[in-house]
Design an enzyme around this catalytic site. Structure first.
Site, PDB file in Angstrom:
ATOM      1  N   ASP A   1       0.830  -1.203   0.000  1.00 19.20           N
ATOM      2  CA  ASP A   1       0.000   0.000   0.000  1.00 19.20           C
ATOM      3  C   ASP A   1       0.867   1.257   0.000  1.00 19.20           C
ATOM      4  O   ASP A   1       0.488   2.286  -0.566  1.00 19.20           O
ATOM      5  CB  ASP A   1      -0.889   0.054   1.243  1.00 19.20           C
ATOM      6  CG  ASP A   1      -1.695  -1.208   1.487  1.00 19.20           C
ATOM      7  OD1 ASP A   1      -1.416  -2.231   0.837  1.00 19.20           O
ATOM      8  OD2 ASP A   1      -2.581  -1.175   2.343  1.00 19.20           O
TER       9      ASP A   1
ATOM     10  N   GLU B   1      -8.869  -9.453  -4.206  1.00 21.45           N
ATOM     11  CA  GLU B   1      -8.544 -10.609  -3.378  1.00 21.45           C
ATOM     12  C   GLU B   1      -9.690 -11.602  -3.236  1.00 21.45           C
ATOM     13  O   GLU B   1      -9.551 -12.603  -2.523  1.00 21.45           O
ATOM     14  CB  GLU B   1      -8.060 -10.137  -2.009  1.00 21.45           C
ATOM     15  CG  GLU B   1      -6.699  -9.461  -2.080  1.00 21.45           C
ATOM     16  CD  GLU B   1      -6.211  -8.947  -0.748  1.00 21.45           C
ATOM     17  OE1 GLU B   1      -4.992  -8.800  -0.579  1.00 21.45           O
ATOM     18  OE2 GLU B   1      -7.065  -8.674   0.125  1.00 21.45           O
TER      19      GLU B   1
ATOM     20  N   LYS C   1     -13.857  -7.603  -4.803  1.00 22.06           N
ATOM     21  CA  LYS C   1     -13.569  -6.969  -3.519  1.00 22.06           C
ATOM     22  C   LYS C   1     -13.054  -5.550  -3.705  1.00 22.06           C
ATOM     23  O   LYS C   1     -13.428  -4.639  -2.964  1.00 22.06           O
ATOM     24  CB  LYS C   1     -12.544  -7.799  -2.749  1.00 22.06           C
ATOM     25  CG  LYS C   1     -12.161  -7.219  -1.395  1.00 22.06           C
ATOM     26  CD  LYS C   1     -11.083  -8.051  -0.716  1.00 22.06           C
ATOM     27  CE  LYS C   1     -10.670  -7.440   0.616  1.00 22.06           C
ATOM     28  NZ  LYS C   1      -9.563  -8.158   1.251  1.00 22.06           N
ATOM     29  N   GLN C   2     -12.177  -5.359  -4.703  1.00 23.25           N
ATOM     30  CA  GLN C   2     -11.500  -4.073  -4.831  1.00 23.25           C
ATOM     31  C   GLN C   2     -11.022  -3.854  -6.267  1.00 23.25           C
ATOM     32  O   GLN C   2     -11.036  -4.775  -7.076  1.00 23.25           O
ATOM     33  CB  GLN C   2     -10.302  -4.036  -3.888  1.00 23.25           C
ATOM     34  CG  GLN C   2      -9.217  -5.038  -4.217  1.00 23.25           C
ATOM     35  CD  GLN C   2      -8.373  -5.416  -3.039  1.00 23.25           C
ATOM     36  OE1 GLN C   2      -8.772  -6.260  -2.252  1.00 23.25           O
ATOM     37  NE2 GLN C   2      -7.201  -4.805  -2.906  1.00 23.25           N
TER      38      GLN C   2
END
Length: 755
Positions: free
Chosen positions: A359, A487, A586-587
């Site tokens: 990140d 993920e 998820k993202q």
């Protein structure tokens, strides 16, 4: 979901009542730190309800043995975690020999605030007891000027209390982590001392079998009071404290306690010098006094805000969101220590262990590069460069060449224990290369890449080359058995984003090898060039649609709106098998490419893929909404960009993912800044100059922010009709707005009408 703190203020976090159901969320939101240490927003007094007590020291961690049901070759042997530090923040309050418990106390009024302008927490509450009524005021801050110092004030004002009041405060090593695998205590070898004017506690992290350095901490506390009463010292069971007793007889009386604490560790000093260095730090702080320390704190935060503030006119919730995120990021990391990195929870909780994740490079690095300057960004790069040899070891452990940077680490060694992430989430490697690229292109400074970065780039390229599979029938190189950025997909083939970034990493490494005369064997170079040229990328050139991975369209494609609300978030309601078989994302996955390289993709490509993937995205990763917001801005979808920005900016303030109680999402907070600057302002710098394509939300009257760019301090502001750039410091600049070139001279302002 919904606001945890009901009152919205542009500069303050305000709590007006204690609600047990939301208390852990509130503790997370009211967290404070100074980059060196920090703590959750726990109450000073006992609270027996829903709470997670936590104080943390940056870089002080322990290895906890990995617990898995089925061991696999290559698994990390330990999981690293920042541990709950000895408690020096508590004040035990008793009336008539009975300890006050805020969970059950009769409390006619309560007010607590964190002033983000100064990093100071203040609280005021009224308590009613059998012996009468009194008011408590408290204040605390972690100094960003004197890093080892924390300052607290605690005052009891009598209203109608008649009887004995006791306040006990000191330092205690009797603390535990809620996430300890075996429930053990992490602090051992505790020593306590008391002096005439201060208390001292020393403790060492527990023994480990992994040859990981143990840390000793030394904590001094100067505790003094004003007002009549007697004081005794208690020293037992890993705790040293002062106890103040005062018998109140009439209203108007007051007892005030001031506590100044110093914290030093063997990260910075030899063990033999620890007590002396801590005492010197404490004496220096006491000599300054709490009033001067607070004035310095306020002035230092004011200087920070001058550079990093983003001012949004016309939308207080959006304004509070971005300031809250910047406040927490800068409370977690300020770049002064290149041994440190930005933990996903910072000083706000135990989840994720407090280690470095990708990140940092993917999200935080571009923001720090712009608001904190190249030296801070360079510290983040050196953190990874110094771990290059460990990254090569990590690659070797799974049978690969080159460098494989860890998903989770303190020292360069992988310490994440979920196989689908540890072994297969490869795209994190690309983020390391991307940070080097951003630094070089944004600053124009090639010295880091020439001296250090080139070695990282080549080893990353070697990893990709060894990890690829050649498919003879298609004459393509592929990446088989990977976990996607999304993920909710594990062990898949040809994740487009992973393949695309692998290709880019190899091409960039070879480009830099030519530029900096890095010698590669001809056979190795030729093989890398072939892989980059033949990397399998499943994209429809005519429509612009990008296939997230092989077989994605074989799933039953449904929108998130088809999921019953009571089944969200999926991670808390569905089995993992069901999640993996679903289409739900998820993202951000494919969408990440539009953030990394916005100039490489057309508005049509951004639109087609956003409108296909976003309806299936549950945004159950904090990293997701900001990237989708940037993509939406990239093709002019203001409504979606604003909706997703609000989710990114207020993720924790409104507990969007129902997990704020575990701690804040520190690293993803940078995404809200990116959504404003890279998204709404449309800033790009990939072609060697700054360009902007504003897409301001209709609700916002104006947005203003500053940035550090190639030795200049720039101020930009924009709304729906105009864009303005001003050179505050440094040379004249040539820049672009909506494809047209402009020049702005030092001290001048250039305003451009937006058609």
């Amino acid at each position: 979901m919904g606001a945890v703190l009901e009152k919205v203020d542009a500069w303050k976090l305000i709590q007006e009542e204690i609600t047990d159901k939301n208390n852990r969320q509130t503790e997370s939101i009211m967290s404070l730190g100074n980059g060196y240490m920090g703590a959750r927003g726990n109450y000073e007094e006992k609270y027996s309800g829903n709470t997670l007590k936590g104080t943390y020291f940056a870089g002080v961690w322990v290895p906890d043995r990995t617990r898995v049901g089925w061991w696999k070759n290559g698994y990390p042997k330990y999981y690293g975690k920042v541990i709950n530090a000895p408690d020096f923040l508590s004040f035990s309050l008793s009336v008539g020999g009975k300890e006050v418990d805020l969970h059950s106390a009769d409390m006619p009024s309560f007010y607590r605030e964190v002033d983000m302008k100064s990093g100071v927490m203040r609280r005021e509450m009224t308590l009613e007891t059998e012996l009468g009524t009194f008011k408590v005021e408290s204040e605390r801050f972690f100094s960003i000027v004197e890093k080892p110092i924390c300052v607290m004030r605690y005052a009891v004002h009598n209203i109608s209390l008649q009887g004995e009041l006791t306040i006990k405060t000191g330092i205690s090593a009797n603390v535990f982590n809620t996430d300890a695998n075996y429930g053990e205590q992490f602090w051992k070898d505790v020593e306590t001392k008391e002096r005439k004017n201060s208390l001292y506690l020393s403790a060492m992290t527990k023994e480990n079998e992994f040859d990981i350095k143990r840390y000793r901490v030394g904590i001094h506390a100067a505790v003094s009071s004003t007002g009549e009463g007697n004081c005794t010292i208690q020293n037992e069971n890993g705790e040293v404290c002062k106890i103040f007793r005062r018998t109140f007889r009439t209203g108007g009386e007051c007892l005030t306690i001031e506590k100044i604490v110093s914290v030093v560790t063997t990260r910075d000093y030899p063990e033999a010098e620890l007590e002396k260095k801590g005492q010197e730090a404490l004496e220096g702080a006491v000599e300054k006094g709490s009033a001067l320390l607070e004035a310095e704190q306020k002035a230092a935060w004011e200087r920070r805000w001058e550079m990093c503030d983003v001012a949004i006119q016309g939308d207080i919730p959006a304004q509070q969101g971005i300031r809250f995120n910047l406040f927490q990021l800068l409370s977690t990391y300020d770049g002064e220590d290149e041994r440190l990195n930005i933990g996903p929870k910072g000083f706000t909780g135990e989840k994720y262990g407090g280690a470095a994740y990708y990140d940092t490079e993917g999200y935080c690095f571009p923001m720090y590069l712009s608001i904190a300057g190249p030296q801070v960004a360079r510290s983040l790069l050196l953190f990874r460069y110094n771990m290059l040899e460990r990254a090569k070891e990590n690659a070797g452990k799974i049978g690969m060449k080159g460098a494989f940077y860890p998903m989770v680490t303190f020292n360069g060694e992988e310490c994440h224990n979920e196989w689908e992430i540890t072994f297969e989430e490869l795209h994190r490697n690309a983020a390391m290369a991307y940070a080097i690229y951003c630094y070089t292109v944004y600053t124009g400074d090639e010295s880091y890449c020439r001296e250090y970065g080139i070695h990282v780039l080549i080893e990353i390229a070697r990893f990709w080359a060894s990890r690829c599979n050649y498919q003879t029938e298609k004459d393509k190189y592929m990446l088989i058995g990977v976990s996607a950025p999304n993920e909710y997909e594990n062990n898949i083939n040809n994740n487009w984003l992973t393949n695309y970034m692998a290709k880019w990493c190899i091409e960039y490494a070879l480009e830099c090898a030519d530029r900096y005369d890095y010698t590669l064997m001809e056979e190795e170079r030729s093989h890398m060039e072939e892989i980059a040229a033949k990397m399998y990328l499943n994209m429809d050139e005519e429509t612009g649609f990008i296939m997230q991975q092989d077989g994605f369209l074989d799933k039953e494609l449904l929108p998130v709106s088809s999921i019953p609300p009571e089944e969200l978030p999926l991670c808390k309601h569905w089995s993992w098998d069901r999640i993996l078989r679903s289409c739900f994302i998820k993202q951000a996955d494919v969408i990440l490419a539009f953030y990394y390289f916005p100039e490489r993709f057309t508005k049509k490509q951004k639109k087609v893929n956003f409108e296909f993937y976003e309806p299936m995205t549950v945004h159950e990763s904090s990293l997701s909404p900001s990237m989708y917001s940037i993509a939406a801005s990239g093709y002019g979808n203001k409504e979606a960009a604003y909706r997703l920005y609000q989710r990114a900016a207020r993720l924790d303030l409104d507990d969007m993912n129902c997990d704020t109680e575990d701690g804040l999402h520190i690293t993803s907070m940078a995404g809200s800044w990116l959504a404003i600057v890279n998204g709404f302002a449309g800033m790009q710098y990939h072609n060697g100059y700054l360009s902007f394509e504003p897409c301001c939300p209709e609700k916002w009257e104006c947005v203003t922010c500053r940035m550090n760019y190639r030795g200049r301090i720039l101020s930009i502001s924009f709304d729906t009709d105009r864009f303005c750039l001003r050179v505050l410091e440094g040379d004249d600049i040539v820049f672009q707005v909506c494809g047209r070139e402009y020049e702005c001279r030092q001290g001048c302002e250039k305003t451009i009408a937006l058609s």
